[in-house]
Design a protein around this motif. Structure first.
Motif, PDB file in Angstrom:
ATOM      1  N   UNK A  50       0.798  -1.277   0.164  1.00  0.00           N
ATOM      2  CA  UNK A  50      -0.184   0.070   0.297  1.00  0.00           C
ATOM      3  C   UNK A  50       0.739   1.246  -0.036  1.00  0.00           C
ATOM      4  N   UNK A  51       2.349   1.167   0.417  1.00  0.00           N
ATOM      5  CA  UNK A  51       3.004   2.171   0.227  1.00  0.00           C
ATOM      6  C   UNK A  51       3.414   2.683  -1.295  1.00  0.00           C
ATOM      7  N   UNK A  52       4.382   1.455  -1.802  1.00  0.00           N
ATOM      8  CA  UNK A  52       4.945   1.684  -2.971  1.00  0.00           C
ATOM      9  C   UNK A  52       4.241   1.269  -4.104  1.00  0.00           C
ATOM     10  N   UNK A  53       3.444   0.287  -3.871  1.00  0.00           N
ATOM     11  CA  UNK A  53       2.734  -0.342  -5.146  1.00  0.00           C
ATOM     12  C   UNK A  53       3.173  -1.673  -5.593  1.00  0.00           C
ATOM     13  N   UNK A  54       4.352  -1.818  -5.206  1.00  0.00           N
ATOM     14  CA  UNK A  54       5.039  -3.205  -5.625  1.00  0.00           C
ATOM     15  C   UNK A  54       4.316  -4.515  -4.967  1.00  0.00           C
ATOM     16  N   UNK A  55       4.995  -5.539  -5.561  1.00  0.00           N
ATOM     17  CA  UNK A  55       4.216  -6.835  -5.054  1.00  0.00           C
ATOM     18  C   UNK A  55       4.886  -7.137  -3.713  1.00  0.00           C
ATOM     19  N   UNK A  56       4.377  -8.199  -2.959  1.00  0.00           N
ATOM     20  CA  UNK A  56       4.692  -8.537  -1.772  1.00  0.00           C
ATOM     21  C   UNK A  56       3.814  -9.537  -1.295  1.00  0.00           C
ATOM     22  N   UNK A  57       4.430 -10.171  -0.232  1.00  0.00           N
ATOM     23  CA  UNK A  57       3.506 -11.423   0.272  1.00  0.00           C
ATOM     24  C   UNK A  57       2.674 -10.827   1.719  1.00  0.00           C
ATOM     25  N   UNK A  58       3.159  -9.544   1.991  1.00  0.00           N
ATOM     26  CA  UNK A  58       2.439  -8.950   3.292  1.00  0.00           C
ATOM     27  C   UNK A  58       2.313  -7.415   3.004  1.00  0.00           C
ATOM     28  N   UNK A  59       1.183  -6.849   3.311  1.00  0.00           N
ATOM     29  CA  UNK A  59       0.965  -5.558   2.994  1.00  0.00           C
ATOM     30  C   UNK A  59       1.983  -4.610   3.765  1.00  0.00           C
TER      31      UNK A  59
END
Lengths: 201, 201
Positions: B59-68
């Motif tokens: 939700x900060x950078x718009x990149x993908x991740x396993x957790x927000x």
């Protein structure tokens, strides 16, 4: 490529295991899956699992099939007197795609390769001899690749089938259609001269 | 390629949908799966499904991740005053693989492309402006590709960020390391002359 997601890294690693897929391609594929709809990912996953669960080897030709006795061996419209010998199940598909062969197949599942420890008993030559001695086979067409292993396997099969009296042929090797003498390797040119055919006028 | 197994055809079709995979490659991959152990097929299928199920957008950078809040945004060791703007989440991985950037990222999820109907409001420029006006950002580095769309997007961002007073830079475009002037296109040579730097002795 280290990243912020272990699931992504995991899929990239799995894709990298596939032949011809390097780290960059694997990453590109994984991001494609990520961007695609959920149904596309699901159908890919399902297709992978279903293949492993359902495919069997045809007990007659050794090719792959969804049911024992593959559709080709079961097809009464195919010419059972003509048996085409191929190295692996994929070659059957490649030949079938041309639509030019109306006989049946025999899949060796390999070629004789002493360097890799593969002898005549490790591939399905015995099955071919049995099919020929059972009768009904008029011609065996060897569609093996023109490699050292393919040549050795052809030679071995020729000796093994001699007692059966079956006609034995091998697919022609020479210039590919559309090729230019200038760009063809000399081994192919030698084969094409050795295998020259009469021109009738 | 028509074949004796609908499961095989199905997997070949699924592989063909992936970018850069043609009919022949898809067939080769499917036969690789067929020959491989059941566990390899299973782990590929599982990796595909797990990716779709578990990955989220930071939700900060718009990149993908396993957790927000992705590991990069959550890492207190990264320099929060330096924000690198990239076109998509994959670019984050590519830059991270170099290990040369210690700041944080902002993923636009696209570039301005009027021909494709993508305007400034369709990509995440608003989020970038908000991050900059919230304070704490000293420099925004534009790592967009040197395409017409990338250039247009840089121009738009430059105008949008002007009021914030943040220092705005763009990664250098010029000759790749190891390249030869003889083989580089003229657009790249022009860029490399425009972007020339002082040589200190």
């Amino acid at each position: 490529m280290e990243g912020p997601s272990k699931y992504l890294e995991n899929l990239i690693r799995e894709f990298s295991k596939l032949p011809g897929i390097g780290a960059k391609s694997a990453s590109r594929l994984a991001f494609h899956i990520l961007k695609s709809g959920g149904s596309e990912a699901e159908s890919l996953a399902r297709a992978v699992l279903e293949l492993k669960e359902n495919i069997v080897t045809c007990s007659i030709c050794g090719g792959i099939s969804d049911s024992d006795v593959c559709p080709i061996c079961a097809d009464s419209g195919r010419d059972r007197s003509s048996v085409c010998v191929v190295e692996n199940a994929r070659d059957v598909l490649i030949l079938e795609a041309t639509g030019s062969f109306k006989g049946i197949y025999h899949v060796l599942m390999g070629t004789i390769s002493p360097l890799d420890g593969i002898g005549p008993d490790d591939i399905n030559i015995r099955g071919l001899v049995e099919r020929c001695s059972a009768g009904g086979v008029a011609e065996v067409i060897l569609a093996l690749n023109p490699t050292i292993e393919g040549d050795a396997t052809c030679l071995y099969i020729a000796r093994a089938l001699k007692p059966s009296g079956v006609r034995l042929t091998r697919i022609a090797h020479g210039l590919p259609v559309g090729a230019d003498l200038d760009y063809v390797d000399s081994a192919t040119i030698i084969k094409s001269i050795e295998g020259r055919v009469e021109v009738h006028s």
